[in-house]
Motif scaffolding. Structure first.
Motif, PDB file in Angstrom:
ATOM      1  N   VAL A  29       0.832  -1.200   0.000  1.00  0.00           N
ATOM      2  CA  VAL A  29       0.000   0.000   0.000  1.00  0.00           C
ATOM      3  C   VAL A  29       0.870   1.254   0.000  1.00  0.00           C
ATOM      4  O   VAL A  29       1.806   1.379   0.796  1.00  0.00           O
ATOM      5  CB  VAL A  29      -0.943   0.014   1.223  1.00  0.00           C
ATOM      6  CG1 VAL A  29      -1.683   1.362   1.328  1.00  0.00           C
ATOM      7  CG2 VAL A  29      -1.951  -1.132   1.124  1.00  0.00           C
ATOM      8  N   VAL A  30       0.568   2.157  -0.904  1.00  0.00           N
ATOM      9  CA  VAL A  30       1.148   3.506  -0.916  1.00  0.00           C
ATOM     10  C   VAL A  30      -0.010   4.449  -0.613  1.00  0.00           C
ATOM     11  O   VAL A  30      -0.938   4.554  -1.415  1.00  0.00           O
ATOM     12  CB  VAL A  30       1.781   3.837  -2.283  1.00  0.00           C
ATOM     13  CG1 VAL A  30       2.227   5.302  -2.314  1.00  0.00           C
ATOM     14  CG2 VAL A  30       2.952   2.919  -2.564  1.00  0.00           C
ATOM     15  N   PRO A  31       0.010   5.121   0.534  1.00  0.00           N
ATOM     16  CA  PRO A  31      -1.151   5.930   0.936  1.00  0.00           C
ATOM     17  C   PRO A  31      -1.222   7.301   0.273  1.00  0.00           C
ATOM     18  O   PRO A  31      -1.712   8.264   0.869  1.00  0.00           O
ATOM     19  CB  PRO A  31      -0.964   6.041   2.448  1.00  0.00           C
ATOM     20  CG  PRO A  31       0.501   5.968   2.659  1.00  0.00           C
ATOM     21  CD  PRO A  31       1.035   5.053   1.587  1.00  0.00           C
ATOM     22  N   TYR A  32      -0.745   7.391  -0.959  1.00  0.00           N
ATOM     23  CA  TYR A  32      -0.748   8.625  -1.739  1.00  0.00           C
ATOM     24  C   TYR A  32      -1.094   8.290  -3.189  1.00  0.00           C
ATOM     25  O   TYR A  32      -1.030   7.129  -3.588  1.00  0.00           O
ATOM     26  CB  TYR A  32       0.629   9.304  -1.675  1.00  0.00           C
ATOM     27  CG  TYR A  32       1.022   9.706  -0.278  1.00  0.00           C
ATOM     28  CD1 TYR A  32       0.478  10.841   0.322  1.00  0.00           C
ATOM     29  CD2 TYR A  32       1.908   8.923   0.462  1.00  0.00           C
ATOM     30  CE1 TYR A  32       0.827  11.199   1.614  1.00  0.00           C
ATOM     31  CE2 TYR A  32       2.259   9.273   1.753  1.00  0.00           C
ATOM     32  CZ  TYR A  32       1.716  10.411   2.328  1.00  0.00           C
ATOM     33  OH  TYR A  32       2.044  10.752   3.606  1.00  0.00           O
ATOM     34  N   PRO A  33      -1.430   9.302  -3.982  1.00  0.00           N
ATOM     35  CA  PRO A  33      -1.754   9.033  -5.384  1.00  0.00           C
ATOM     36  C   PRO A  33      -0.556   8.493  -6.156  1.00  0.00           C
ATOM     37  O   PRO A  33       0.603   8.714  -5.787  1.00  0.00           O
ATOM     38  CB  PRO A  33      -2.169  10.413  -5.922  1.00  0.00           C
ATOM     39  CG  PRO A  33      -2.507  11.227  -4.721  1.00  0.00           C
ATOM     40  CD  PRO A  33      -1.619  10.730  -3.630  1.00  0.00           C
ATOM     41  N   ALA A  34      -0.828   7.821  -7.248  1.00  0.00           N
ATOM     42  CA  ALA A  34       0.235   7.349  -8.140  1.00  0.00           C
ATOM     43  C   ALA A  34       0.921   8.544  -8.787  1.00  0.00           C
ATOM     44  O   ALA A  34       0.312   9.587  -9.001  1.00  0.00           O
ATOM     45  CB  ALA A  34      -0.348   6.434  -9.204  1.00  0.00           C
ATOM     46  N   GLY A  35       2.191   8.387  -9.086  1.00  0.00           N
ATOM     47  CA  GLY A  35       2.897   9.409  -9.831  1.00  0.00           C
ATOM     48  C   GLY A  35       3.895  10.223  -9.040  1.00  0.00           C
ATOM     49  O   GLY A  35       4.763  10.875  -9.618  1.00  0.00           O
ATOM     50  N   GLY A  36       3.818  10.205  -7.710  1.00  0.00           N
ATOM     51  CA  GLY A  36       4.756  10.957  -6.888  1.00  0.00           C
ATOM     52  C   GLY A  36       6.008  10.154  -6.574  1.00  0.00           C
ATOM     53  O   GLY A  36       6.117   8.977  -6.930  1.00  0.00           O
ATOM     54  N   ALA A  65      -6.957  11.775   3.300  1.00  0.00           N
ATOM     55  CA  ALA A  65      -6.789  12.156   4.707  1.00  0.00           C
ATOM     56  C   ALA A  65      -5.326  12.176   5.126  1.00  0.00           C
ATOM     57  O   ALA A  65      -4.934  11.594   6.141  1.00  0.00           O
ATOM     58  CB  ALA A  65      -7.586  11.222   5.615  1.00  0.00           C
ATOM     59  N   SER A  66      -4.499  12.853   4.326  1.00  0.00           N
ATOM     60  CA  SER A  66      -3.066  12.979   4.629  1.00  0.00           C
ATOM     61  C   SER A  66      -2.392  11.624   4.803  1.00  0.00           C
ATOM     62  O   SER A  66      -1.524  11.442   5.658  1.00  0.00           O
ATOM     63  CB  SER A  66      -2.869  13.832   5.896  1.00  0.00           C
ATOM     64  OG  SER A  66      -3.406  15.120   5.727  1.00  0.00           O
ATOM     65  N   GLY A  67      -2.806  10.675   4.005  1.00  0.00           N
ATOM     66  CA  GLY A  67      -2.217   9.343   4.068  1.00  0.00           C
ATOM     67  C   GLY A  67      -2.863   8.414   5.076  1.00  0.00           C
ATOM     68  O   GLY A  67      -2.512   7.233   5.147  1.00  0.00           O
ATOM     69  N   ALA A  68      -3.834   8.917   5.837  1.00  0.00           N
ATOM     70  CA  ALA A  68      -4.434   8.111   6.903  1.00  0.00           C
ATOM     71  C   ALA A  68      -5.360   7.021   6.375  1.00  0.00           C
ATOM     72  O   ALA A  68      -5.522   5.982   7.018  1.00  0.00           O
ATOM     73  CB  ALA A  68      -5.200   9.008   7.879  1.00  0.00           C
ATOM     74  N   VAL A  69      -5.971   7.230   5.204  1.00  0.00           N
ATOM     75  CA  VAL A  69      -6.914   6.247   4.676  1.00  0.00           C
ATOM     76  C   VAL A  69      -6.215   4.911   4.422  1.00  0.00           C
ATOM     77  O   VAL A  69      -6.627   3.852   4.904  1.00  0.00           O
ATOM     78  CB  VAL A  69      -7.584   6.761   3.385  1.00  0.00           C
ATOM     79  CG1 VAL A  69      -8.365   5.643   2.712  1.00  0.00           C
ATOM     80  CG2 VAL A  69      -8.515   7.928   3.707  1.00  0.00           C
ATOM     81  N   GLY A  70      -5.134   4.944   3.662  1.00  0.00           N
ATOM     82  CA  GLY A  70      -4.407   3.723   3.371  1.00  0.00           C
ATOM     83  C   GLY A  70      -3.724   3.139   4.595  1.00  0.00           C
ATOM     84  O   GLY A  70      -3.679   1.919   4.776  1.00  0.00           O
ATOM     85  N   THR A  71      -3.198   4.009   5.449  1.00  0.00           N
ATOM     86  CA  THR A  71      -2.498   3.545   6.647  1.00  0.00           C
ATOM     87  C   THR A  71      -3.458   2.864   7.610  1.00  0.00           C
ATOM     88  O   THR A  71      -3.144   1.815   8.187  1.00  0.00           O
ATOM     89  CB  THR A  71      -1.811   4.738   7.350  1.00  0.00           C
ATOM     90  OG1 THR A  71      -1.022   5.455   6.400  1.00  0.00           O
ATOM     91  CG2 THR A  71      -0.909   4.259   8.475  1.00  0.00           C
TER      92      THR A  71
END
Length: 318
Positions: A29-36, A65-71
């Motif tokens: 899991v990467v808790p940010y959008p693709a491409g960064g 949510a500042s990465g909180a959703v995936g985390t």
């Protein structure tokens, strides 16, 4: 005797799981959008791990949510080794103090697999901003407090807090505009709709080199070998404003120890491959690999340090 006799049977399931692991693909899991840049590093490591462990490691972007959703999803998911996460000082540190209900505990709910290193922060501005040095930027901001806006990758992100720290040290005021990751932030600076960002160097290095934005300074003690022409804040008279954002791989805390060991070795072996090392360094990322035992005290110290910076900045949980 009965207790002793039952001990092997109690341990057997864990041993069997470890011996047969992995038996199916692993989700990273990467808790940010693709491409960064966070996504890019995760994909480099996932590709190499897939070759070494005999199962696909699939990157799963879960932003929000500042990465909180995936985390949060990983923290409360199955602790069987089949879901791990590439987190950072935001997801596994600052969110604890900047979100009213992050939905997880960055220390208790996770076991570190490997500390990877840090994203150095670069002060970048839109090309037509009339400031070519940090001194000129400070003067411009002081002339009309709050008029300049600065972008970040989310409330509580390294780019947000690094700028809060900079404003404390220089006595200026700018308006915060948070984004959901590095890619949209970069687009807005290139498009001239955001004045400035204290963004991670890997997320803006390509645009700096292409001339689509300008870099004023690095918020690090030393210049980066991949960006030798960018002076540091210290060189320009601003001290105590350095801010690097660390990154690390984690698994749910309840994952069996043998599986944690396998995952940790696989991640560190992937990063150590010369081709992967070079690919990561080309992004402008600074590698400093730490095994779980070395990362744990570093993690706790970083949490304590930035908790204090957040308090000093008066940033309230949202």
């Amino acid at each position: 005797m009965a207790g002793a006799a039952s001990a092997p049977s109690l341990l057997a399931p864990s041993i069997v799981r470890a011996q047969s692991f992995p038996a199916r693909p692993i989700s990273l899991v990467v808790p940010y959008p693709a491409g960064g840049p966070t996504d890019a590093i995760a994909r480099f490591v996932a590709q190499e791990m897939s070759s070494s462990i005999g199962q696909n490691v699939l990157v799963d972007n879960r932003a929000g949510a500042s990465g909180a959703v995936g985390t949060r999803a990983v923290a409360h998911g199955a602790a069987d080794g089949y879901t791990i996460i590439f987190g950072n000082n935001q997801t596994h540190g600052n969110n604890m103090f900047l979100l009213k209900e992050p939905g997880y505990d960055a220390v208790k709910d996770f076991a570190p697999l490997c500390g990877v290193g840090a994203f150095e922060h670069a002060f970048v501005v839109r090309n037509d901003l009339p400031a070519k040095t940090i001194a000129e930027l400070v003067a411009l901001a002081k002339a009309d407090p709050g008029k300049l806006n600065y972008g970040s990758t989310g409330v509580g992100s390294g780019s947000h807090l690094a700028m809060e720290l900079f404003m404390q040290r220089t006595g200026i005021k700018m308006t915060h505009v948070p984004f959901r990751g590095a890619a949209p932030l970069v687009q807005e600076i290139v498009g001239g709709r955001i004045d400035i960002a204290n963004s991670t160097l890997p997320s803006v290095l390509e645009q700096i080199n292409a001339g689509s934005m300008r870099a004023l300074a690095l918020a690090s003690p030393e210049r980066n070998p991949r960006a030798k022409d960018i002076p540091t804040l210290r060189e320009q008279g601003v001290s105590n404003a350095d801010a690097d954002s660390w990154a690390a791989f984690f698994a749910p805390a309840a994952t069996p120890a043998p599986i944690l060991g396998q995952l940790s070795k696989a991640v560190m072996a992937a990063i150590a491959k010369p081709a992967i090392t070079e690919s990561i360094l080309k992004l402008g990322f600074t590698l400093k690999v730490r095994d779980p035992d070395a990362f744990k005290p570093y993690h706790l110290q970083e949490i304590a340090t930035w908790k204090q910076i957040i308090a000093d900045a008066g940033v309230k949980p949202e």
